[in-house]
Write a protein that holds these residues in place. Structure first.
Motif, PDB file in Angstrom:
ATOM      1  N   ARG B 259       0.798  -1.221   0.000  1.00 39.57           N
ATOM      2  CA  ARG B 259       0.000   0.000   0.000  1.00 39.57           C
ATOM      3  C   ARG B 259       0.833   1.275   0.000  1.00 39.57           C
ATOM      4  O   ARG B 259       0.322   2.344  -0.323  1.00 39.57           O
ATOM      5  N   VAL B 260       2.094   1.204   0.439  1.00 37.70           N
ATOM      6  CA  VAL B 260       2.920   2.414   0.483  1.00 37.70           C
ATOM      7  C   VAL B 260       4.099   2.317  -0.486  1.00 37.70           C
ATOM      8  O   VAL B 260       4.268   3.167  -1.351  1.00 37.70           O
ATOM      9  N   PRO B 263       2.942   1.650  -4.480  1.00 38.48           N
ATOM     10  CA  PRO B 263       2.351   2.833  -5.126  1.00 38.48           C
ATOM     11  C   PRO B 263       3.345   3.982  -5.281  1.00 38.48           C
ATOM     12  O   PRO B 263       3.357   4.663  -6.303  1.00 38.48           O
ATOM     13  N   THR B 264       4.205   4.187  -4.261  1.00 43.20           N
ATOM     14  CA  THR B 264       5.155   5.287  -4.344  1.00 43.20           C
ATOM     15  C   THR B 264       6.133   5.079  -5.500  1.00 43.20           C
ATOM     16  O   THR B 264       6.556   6.027  -6.151  1.00 43.20           O
ATOM     17  N   PHE B 354       0.919   7.792 -12.002  1.00 40.31           N
ATOM     18  CA  PHE B 354       1.252   7.286 -10.668  1.00 40.31           C
ATOM     19  C   PHE B 354       2.161   8.227  -9.891  1.00 40.31           C
ATOM     20  O   PHE B 354       2.292   8.098  -8.689  1.00 40.31           O
ATOM     21  N   PRO B 356       4.063  10.744  -7.611  1.00 39.32           N
ATOM     22  CA  PRO B 356       3.627  11.532  -6.467  1.00 39.32           C
ATOM     23  C   PRO B 356       3.451  12.996  -6.857  1.00 39.32           C
ATOM     24  O   PRO B 356       4.253  13.542  -7.596  1.00 39.32           O
ATOM     25  N   LYS B 357       2.372  13.588  -6.385  1.00 38.73           N
ATOM     26  CA  LYS B 357       2.076  14.967  -6.765  1.00 38.73           C
ATOM     27  C   LYS B 357       2.277  15.883  -5.563  1.00 38.73           C
ATOM     28  O   LYS B 357       2.187  15.458  -4.423  1.00 38.73           O
ATOM     29  N   THR B 358       2.554  17.147  -5.840  1.00 37.79           N
ATOM     30  CA  THR B 358       2.672  18.084  -4.731  1.00 37.79           C
ATOM     31  C   THR B 358       1.599  19.167  -4.779  1.00 37.79           C
ATOM     32  O   THR B 358       1.504  19.961  -3.863  1.00 37.79           O
ATOM     33  N   ARG B 359       0.816  19.248  -5.855  1.00 33.08           N
ATOM     34  CA  ARG B 359      -0.248  20.254  -5.854  1.00 33.08           C
ATOM     35  C   ARG B 359      -1.499  19.755  -6.546  1.00 33.08           C
ATOM     36  O   ARG B 359      -1.541  18.738  -7.114  1.00 33.08           O
TER      37      ARG B 359
END
Lengths: 259, 359
Positions: B259-260, B263-264, B354, B356-359
């Motif tokens: 789960r972590v 996906p990351t 996929f 990771p987003k920051t905004r």
């Protein structure tokens, strides 16, 4: 909710290296206990043994007893995963999950464990946890946005909200403010004051003023020489520790004189 | 850098403030110099009537590097001169590295476009004699997609799970042994992988049995180590902080991984898998051995008989040697390149989804 921690005769090893030697202490519920001491003296290592997080490091092991109220967390039939739901942790560097929104970060403890939860229950838990971390007003309009987009201080409060959302009885904080500016630090210290109503809080800090400001009791760790194990030198009421420490070593450290 | 005044280096001496001042070449100087070098060299070569593109490019580069380094040394001083020199050399190396790539793409495009059309893509070679002006590559596209698809289905779970084991669980001797054998596997020549499957099929199904599944197994032997190594790198990039954050919430290790951690790193894993697919989709030797090289009809069944695919199609057409065969081979090569580019395009989109987003 808050629980007492009783440690007796605890030794921590990394492989053959003894990192912490013979620590015994009692940590009172609904209070803040600060660990101070120079870098490498074993205070963070010791903190991590309180929720068995040290086991993540290969070769780490422990001798001795840690009682959480009446439960020995190192008992043969105790699951470390369950210990960590009771004893939460906040880290030095804010570490929100980068793939999750603010909302999902807060309920990560439940989501990652696939707990069934209705939408309204989840909403309530998120709001309650974020309010508890003094973050609700700042983020309530952008709960769907990624947690990594917040400022450093907000991220750290998000991590505190995430830790409290699993409803632990103890909260361990490993230098939670060392990467933050004074205003964010103040926000977190205020938060610690509020949290101690409900939790047992243990905080590691390098900032002596912070220890004096937030803690009820203080423990001082030191090592006699590099490569030797760290030891608990003295523990007492914070006021007394900072004004009339019993040990010379403690006084030297607190006043900035060493050796 | 932004000033366009030219000033000899000897001008500012004396006070420390002047020591920091340096002359500089005008901003457009490198471009002008390059253009004039090219023109002068072309003129000289034409005058001696020995003009060739390779010679022209080489002499222009040498002249440019010598002049810019000398000019910069006189006007701007030693450090800037070295900067100019190294900049010129790095750009030069980049161009040299791009040359074969552009040349290959251009040649394939020019030769392949002759037969490359809807008809070519949508019919097979069934009933077409090699020298007839007909037939297409549809059966080979089907074979390539089916064989590579099955190889991917075999390799990705094995490869990613091996990587998870290596990064999250393994320690000590067993870990070193696995890493060693994965490295050895990376170096297996592809023809050996083909022979391995031929031998295996001989034992399991008797002599002469060729089908798509055999090719897929041979490809997955080549693909697994690539997937393992790239996935391993990607999983190691996931910060330990995130794992600890998850453990501290009372999440068990396997859930933390699924789960972590996964996906990351999903974007990176996808890219790695796509690179592994690109590595095997053009493999020819093991497929000639395992899937046969004479199928002409469309065959979707991996377990029934010979199966044509793009690399083997190209190979067998070139072997036939007629003009129309060469045209088919080039068009099939173009098709193969387009398939790979399409896969990379997909990988970029999936990776971005996929990330990771920051905004």
């Amino acid at each position: 909710m808050a629980k007492r921690i009783d440690v007796s005769g605890l030794n921590v090893y990394y492989g053959d290296f003894k990192a912490v030697e013979d620590v015994s202490m009692t940590i009172e519920p609904r209070s803040v206990t600060a660990f101070i001491g120079s870098s490498g003296c074993g205070k963070s290592t010791f903190l991590r043994t309180l929720n068995r997080m040290h086991e993540v490091t290969q070769g780490a092991r422990v001798e001795g007893k840690v009682l959480l109220d009446d439960l020995d967390i190192y008992g043969a039939d105790v699951d470390p995963v369950m210990v960590r739901t009771e004893v939460g942790m906040v880290f030095q560097k804010a570490n929100p999950f980068p793939t999750m929104s603010i909302y999902d970060n807060v309920i990560a403890g439940a989501r990652l464990n696939s707990k069934r939860m209705s939408k309204s229950e989840a909403d309530d838990l998120v709001e309650q946890s974020l309010r508890g971390a003094n973050l609700w007003e700042e983020v309530k309009d952008r709960l769907g946005k990624p947690g990594a987009g917040l400022s450093g201080g907000q991220q750290q409060r998000l991590c505190i909200a995430r830790a409290t959302a699993v409803k632990p009885s103890v909260l361990l904080m490993d230098e939670p403010c060392s990467a933050l500016d004074p205003i964010s630090t103040l926000a977190i210290e205020d938060l610690i004051h509020q949290l101690k109503e409900n939790y047992t809080i243990v905080i590691v800090t390098h900032n002596m003023q912070q220890a004096a400001r937030v803690s009820d009791r203080t423990a001082f760790f030191n090592l006699s020489a590099p490569g030797k194990p760290g030891k608990l030198i003295e523990m007492g009421e914070t006021n007394q520790m900072f004004t009339r420490p019993e040990q010379k070593e403690t006084e030297n450290y607190i006043t900035g004189r060493f050796g | 850098m932004n000033t366009t005044t030219t000033q000899p280096s000897g001008a500012g001496t004396g006070s420390p403030a002047n020591e920091m001042r340096r002359g500089s070449l005008p901003n457009h100087f490198p471009a002008m110099l390059l253009a004039s070098c090219a023109a002068v060299v072309a003129g000289i070569l034409l005058a001696f009537s020995s003009f060739g593109f390779l010679l022209w490019g080489l002499l222009t580069a040498v002249a440019y590097v010598v002049i810019i380094a000398t000019a910069s040394a006189r006007v701007e001083g030693g450090r800037k001169a070295k900067d100019r020199l190294v900049t010129a050399v790095v750009y030069g190396c980049f161009l040299v590295a791009m040359l074969p790539l552009v040349s290959v793409l251009w040649t394939v495009l020019r030769n392949g476009i002759v037969r490359f059309d809807g008809y070519f893509l949508s019919v097979s070679m069934s009933g077409v004699l090699p020298s007839m002006d007909a037939g297409g590559v549809y059966h080979a596209i089907v074979g390539t997609l089916a064989i590579t698809g099955m190889a991917t289905l075999i390799s990705v779970p094995i490869g990613v799970m091996t990587a998870i084991y290596l990064v999250e669980y393994a320690e000590g001797r067993l870990k070193r042994i696995i890493i060693f054998f994965v490295d050895v596997m990376t170096g297996i020549p592809s023809i050996v992988a083909g022979l391995f499957v031929v031998a295996l099929w001989m034992i399991l199904f008797g002599p002469g049995e060729t089908n798509g599944a055999a090719g897929a197994i041979a490809l997955s032997v080549l693909m697994i180590p690539v997937v393992v190594r790239s996935s391993e790198e990607m999983l190691r990039l996931v910060p330990q902080d995130l794992r600890e954050a998850s453990y501290a919430l009372g999440v068990p290790k396997w859930r933390t991984i699924t789960r972590v951690v996964l996906p990351t790193s999903a974007g990176g894993l996808t890219t790695g898998i796509m690179l592994a697919i690109a590595r095997v989709i053009g493999e020819t030797a093991p497929l000639i051995l395992t899937t046969g090289s004479s199928a002409t009809a469309i065959n979707w069944n991996l377990f029934d008989g010979q199966m044509m695919n793009l690399p083997v199609f190209i190979y067998s057409q070139v072997r036939m040697g007629g003009a129309v065969n060469y045209e088919r081979a080039w068009a099939a090569a173009l098709t193969l390149i387009l398939v790979v580019m399409l896969l990379f395009f997909l990988a970029r989109i999936i990776g971005r989804m996929f990330a990771p987003k920051t905004r």
